[in-house]
Design a protein around this motif. Sequence first.
Motif, PDB file in Angstrom:
ATOM      1  N   UNK A 154       0.834  -1.202   0.000  1.00  0.00           N
ATOM      2  CA  UNK A 154       0.000   0.000   0.000  1.00  0.00           C
ATOM      3  C   UNK A 154       0.870   1.255   0.000  1.00  0.00           C
ATOM      4  N   UNK A 155       0.589   2.175  -0.925  1.00  0.00           N
ATOM      5  CA  UNK A 155       1.319   3.439  -0.997  1.00  0.00           C
ATOM      6  C   UNK A 155       2.560   3.394  -1.873  1.00  0.00           C
ATOM      7  N   UNK A 156       2.832   2.249  -2.480  1.00  0.00           N
ATOM      8  CA  UNK A 156       4.002   2.118  -3.354  1.00  0.00           C
ATOM      9  C   UNK A 156       3.509   2.046  -4.790  1.00  0.00           C
ATOM     10  N   UNK A 157       4.123   2.851  -5.677  1.00  0.00           N
ATOM     11  CA  UNK A 157       3.686   2.951  -7.065  1.00  0.00           C
ATOM     12  C   UNK A 157       4.855   2.845  -8.024  1.00  0.00           C
ATOM     13  N   UNK A 158       4.624   2.172  -9.144  1.00  0.00           N
ATOM     14  CA  UNK A 158       5.590   2.079 -10.232  1.00  0.00           C
ATOM     15  C   UNK A 158       5.137   3.066 -11.304  1.00  0.00           C
TER      16      UNK A 158
END
Length: 78
Positions: free
Chosen positions: A47-51
Amino acid sequence: MRPVLVALAVLALPACAGKLEKATRTQAAADFNCGADKLKIRGDEVYGKYHVAGCGQKGVYSAQCLMGDCSAQRLKGE
C-alpha cells in the motif's frame, strides 16, 4: 466500537488511494520533467508504493498522507 472503526477505515482507503496516486503523479511529473498525463502509474502490492513510467523514464515511488497532506518521493535503487 472496534467494528465501527474498522468499517470507517475500510471506507476511507479508496479515497486515500486516489490522493496517494495523485501525489505520486505530481511528484513523478516534476522528477521526470514530463506531463502528468503522459505517465503510467501502477500500484504495487504494498500500500502506498507505485511504479511510474513515462517520457522514457521509470521509477518507484512511496506515497503517504499525514493529516490530509499527501506527498510522494522516489525510492532510490528501485
